[in-house]
Design a protein around this motif. Structure first.
Motif, PDB file in Angstrom:
ATOM      1  N   THR A  14     -35.715   8.853  19.238  1.00 31.32           N
ATOM      2  CA  THR A  14     -35.789   7.941  18.097  1.00 31.32           C
ATOM      3  C   THR A  14     -34.894   8.396  16.952  1.00 31.32           C
ATOM      4  OG1 THR A  14     -37.744   9.071  17.221  1.00 31.32           O
ATOM      5  CG2 THR A  14     -38.116   7.137  18.647  1.00 31.32           C
ATOM      6  N   GLN A  72     -30.983   4.268  17.590  1.00 27.11           N
ATOM      7  CA  GLN A  72     -30.113   3.502  18.484  1.00 27.11           C
ATOM      8  C   GLN A  72     -30.939   2.928  19.622  1.00 27.11           C
ATOM      9  OE1 GLN A  72     -26.602   3.030  18.373  1.00 27.11           O
ATOM     10  NE2 GLN A  72     -27.085   1.624  20.034  1.00 27.11           N
ATOM     11  N   GLN A  73     -30.625   1.706  20.025  1.00 25.31           N
ATOM     12  CA  GLN A  73     -31.179   1.120  21.242  1.00 25.31           C
ATOM     13  C   GLN A  73     -30.152   1.348  22.347  1.00 25.31           C
ATOM     14  OE1 GLN A  73     -34.331  -1.106  21.552  1.00 25.31           O
ATOM     15  NE2 GLN A  73     -34.563   0.593  20.135  1.00 25.31           N
ATOM     16  N   ASP A 115     -28.468   0.719  26.146  1.00 30.41           N
ATOM     17  CA  ASP A 115     -28.292  -0.195  27.271  1.00 30.41           C
ATOM     18  C   ASP A 115     -28.636   0.497  28.586  1.00 30.41           C
ATOM     19  OD1 ASP A 115     -27.124  -2.335  25.635  1.00 30.41           O
ATOM     20  OD2 ASP A 115     -25.423  -0.960  25.433  1.00 30.41           O
ATOM     21  N   VAL A 118     -36.762   3.097  22.674  1.00 30.79           N
ATOM     22  CA  VAL A 118     -35.321   3.115  22.401  1.00 30.79           C
ATOM     23  C   VAL A 118     -34.507   2.409  23.481  1.00 30.79           C
ATOM     24  CG1 VAL A 118     -35.472   5.206  20.997  1.00 30.79           C
ATOM     25  CG2 VAL A 118     -34.945   5.403  23.443  1.00 30.79           C
ATOM     26  N   LEU A 119     -35.164   1.902  24.497  1.00 33.43           N
ATOM     27  CA  LEU A 119     -34.480   1.166  25.557  1.00 33.43           C
ATOM     28  C   LEU A 119     -34.328  -0.286  25.118  1.00 33.43           C
ATOM     29  CD1 LEU A 119     -33.334   1.409  28.458  1.00 33.43           C
ATOM     30  CD2 LEU A 119     -35.604   0.759  29.285  1.00 33.43           C
ATOM     31  N   ALA A 120     -33.110  -0.790  25.115  1.00 32.40           N
ATOM     32  CA  ALA A 120     -32.854  -2.184  24.733  1.00 32.40           C
ATOM     33  C   ALA A 120     -33.674  -3.112  25.624  1.00 32.40           C
ATOM     34  CB  ALA A 120     -31.364  -2.483  24.868  1.00 32.40           C
ATOM     35  N   ASP A 121     -33.966  -4.294  25.115  1.00 34.29           N
ATOM     36  CA  ASP A 121     -34.784  -5.258  25.870  1.00 34.29           C
ATOM     37  C   ASP A 121     -34.221  -5.524  27.260  1.00 34.29           C
ATOM     38  OD1 ASP A 121     -36.613  -5.491  23.820  1.00 34.29           O
ATOM     39  OD2 ASP A 121     -35.688  -7.292  22.980  1.00 34.29           O
TER      40      ASP A 121
END
Length: 171
Positions: free
Chosen positions: A85, A89-90, A92, A118-121
């Motif tokens: 965290t 940043q998220q 990819d 932190v993992l993008a959708d």
């Protein structure tokens, strides 16, 4: 060493990693795969967590200069708690090569819980592990296995092996 680094890069390229994507590399070690990712990704898109600061310092002093990457911009956090965290940043892609092979089940659960925010959708998390697929549940605890390169793995000692169905359940 070189071959496995290339295989890591090829794996992610085969899974559509693009230069503009953000990558979090869990357990970057001596930069075996890192140097390929740092070279491939757009500047500042490589992030890593590593528990052993000595490995990172060695790689920064010896590995990156050997590949003309001393001036590359990347982000590394020395920690053993999987907390990404602080990067704000998220990601990819999240990649953990040969990390779960050395973690207890509880540590894997903590890792998954801490990476989820932190993992993008539409992001993906790839992790390698020693598979115990096909071992009968009645003999699982007593079973040791040998990997293709002759390493003996265990259900209750490092290096560990796990039933792939376990990860489906956890995720």
């Amino acid at each position: 060493w070189e071959e496995i680094g290339k295989l890591q890069r090829e794996f992610l390229l085969d899974h559509d990693l693009q230069p503009q994507d953000t990558l979090l590399d869990i357990g970057c070690g001596y930069f075996r795969g890192s140097r390929h990712f740092i070279d491939y990704l757009d500047d500042r898109n490589y992030y890593a967590l590593e528990a052993n600061g000595h490995r990172v310092r060695y790689a920064e002093q010896h590995i990156l200069p050997d590949y003309n990457l001393s001036d590359a911009t990347y982000h590394i956090r020395i920690c053993d708690d999987f907390d990404a965290t602080g990067f704000d940043q998220q990601f990819d892609y999240v990649f953990a090569h040969s990390v779960f092979t050395h973690l207890t089940l509880n540590e894997i659960i903590i890792c998954l819980q801490r990476i989820k925010p932190v993992l993008a959708d539409d992001g993906v998390f790839y992790a390698s592990f020693n598979s115990a697929d096909g071992i009968q549940s009645s003999t699982y605890r007593e079973s040791s296995l040998s990997t293709s390169d002759g390493v003996e793995t265990h259900p209750d000692a490092d290096p560990f092996h796990y039933d792939p169905k376990l990860f489906t359940h956890l995720c």
